[in-house]
Design an enzyme around this catalytic site. Sequence first.
Site, mmCIF file in Angstrom:
data_model
loop_
_atom_site.group_PDB
_atom_site.id
_atom_site.type_symbol
_atom_site.label_atom_id
_atom_site.label_comp_id
_atom_site.label_asym_id
_atom_site.label_seq_id
_atom_site.Cartn_x
_atom_site.Cartn_y
_atom_site.Cartn_z
ATOM 1 C CE LYS A 250 39.785 32.430 34.544
ATOM 2 N NZ LYS A 250 40.612 33.840 34.842
ATOM 3 N N GLY B 199 50.428 46.849 65.797
ATOM 4 C CA GLY B 199 49.543 47.125 64.173
ATOM 5 C C GLY B 199 48.693 47.866 63.430
ATOM 6 C CD GLU B 200 45.126 50.278 67.905
ATOM 7 O OE1 GLU B 200 44.888 51.204 67.440
ATOM 8 O OE2 GLU B 200 44.159 49.630 68.397
ATOM 9 N NE ARG C 115 39.627 32.661 38.801
ATOM 10 C CZ ARG C 115 41.411 32.441 38.758
ATOM 11 N NH1 ARG C 115 42.106 31.782 39.748
ATOM 12 N NH2 ARG C 115 41.901 33.654 38.454
ATOM 13 N NE ARG D 112 41.151 38.734 41.088
ATOM 14 C CZ ARG D 112 42.237 39.400 41.499
ATOM 15 N NH1 ARG D 112 42.315 38.183 40.692
ATOM 16 N NH2 ARG D 112 42.760 39.083 42.332
ATOM 17 C CG ASP E 221 38.453 35.995 31.494
ATOM 18 O OD1 ASP E 221 37.450 36.825 30.960
ATOM 19 O OD2 ASP E 221 38.669 35.601 33.120
HETATM 20 C C1 R5P Z 1 39.178 37.092 35.957
HETATM 21 O O1 R5P Z 1 38.052 37.450 35.778
HETATM 22 C C2 R5P Z 1 40.095 38.518 36.137
HETATM 23 O O2 R5P Z 1 39.773 38.854 34.780
HETATM 24 C C3 R5P Z 1 41.287 37.898 35.636
HETATM 25 O O3 R5P Z 1 41.986 36.671 34.468
HETATM 26 C C4 R5P Z 1 41.946 36.509 36.920
HETATM 27 O O4 R5P Z 1 41.857 37.278 37.946
HETATM 28 C C5 R5P Z 1 43.741 37.485 36.825
HETATM 29 O O5 R5P Z 1 43.745 36.464 37.550
HETATM 30 P P1 R5P Z 1 45.488 35.455 37.922
HETATM 31 O O6 R5P Z 1 46.211 36.381 37.534
HETATM 32 O O7 R5P Z 1 45.592 34.642 38.923
HETATM 33 O O8 R5P Z 1 44.914 34.039 36.446
#
Ligand code: R5P
Length: 321
Positions: free
Chosen positions: A192, A38-39, A194, A96, A169
């Site tokens: 939004k 796997g390397e 999460r 992220r 968002d």
């Molecule tokens: C969030 O801050 C990003 O801008 C995207 O909205 C997010 O990463 C999208 O992720 P997903 O498609 O899983 O909702």
Amino acid sequence: MGNLKIFSGLASLVLSRKVSDYVGIPLGAASTRMFPDGETHVKIDEDVRGRDVFIIQSTCQPVNDNLMELLIFIDSARRASAERITAVIPYFGYARQDRKDEGRVPITAKLAANMITAAGADRVLTIDLHAAQIQGFFDIPVDNLSAEPVLSRYYSQLNLKDLVLVSPDVGNVKCARVFAQRLGGDLAIIDKRRISGSDIEMENLIGDVEGKTVLMMDDIISTAGTVCSAAKLVRKLGAKRVLVGASHAVLCGPAAERLAEAPIEELVVTDTVPVSSEKHDSIGIVKVLSLSALLGEAIHRIHNNESVSSLFLMYDNNRHQ
Ligand code: R5P
């Protein structure tokens, strides 16, 4: 261009070929293979001593393999005495994970930046970093290009009427505002929340979408939870059409299924992340715009020590022609 070399990691082969076509030089010869355990092993198959080397590799899925291949590629070029190495990362994975939002969690975007620098990169060229401040995680120059001119040019040709740019968002409002200014629409914002990595909740929208054409722009579509929930919400609130655009088509987990079922007329993405033709077909509404000219022009300018920001003025001027 004699001093310039462009190489590609496995994740970005198609895009890299187009970039090198734009620049007008053949893609450098190199090979990546996996050992039985796997390397990853990378071998650069041509002389790079004293050269200006660009290595193109998105750190998309499989993220760790692609990141590791990029690091090994940079190390190979450094040990082969390249004069300067630019890591060209069209999609920067781990972006992220850019802050400690609870106790005992890492900042993996910073760790990735440290590893790329430690491997020997002299500079980084990337596109639409999830958070612009990630540029500061590097102590080497970072050029963070934007896909906006390419996406805006596409949408302006559609001549969309009664347009509202919806930010799915709060974090994306700035981006939606730029598109609204370019394309001449109103702005609306979704609240939004999460719930998990793939599930989100959306109930409120600030603005008016009734009877309008909604254009929703996001930087990343990952599980597609964000854009699909947002599309359902705006349709519930009376939007007559929903179009979605994004820079990075990560499209993992339930994304294909969700997008195929969502009330979205068209999804426009770029080629920073390769989308397989099977996935493309199963979603059915995807259009891919290439950023190869944008990247090729940036590479050309970096190589010639010319301004990269003025590249965007060039797009502005072309847009009005
Ligand atoms: C969030 O801050 C990003 O801008 C995207 O909205 C997010 O990463 C999208 O992720 P997903 O498609 O899983 O909702």
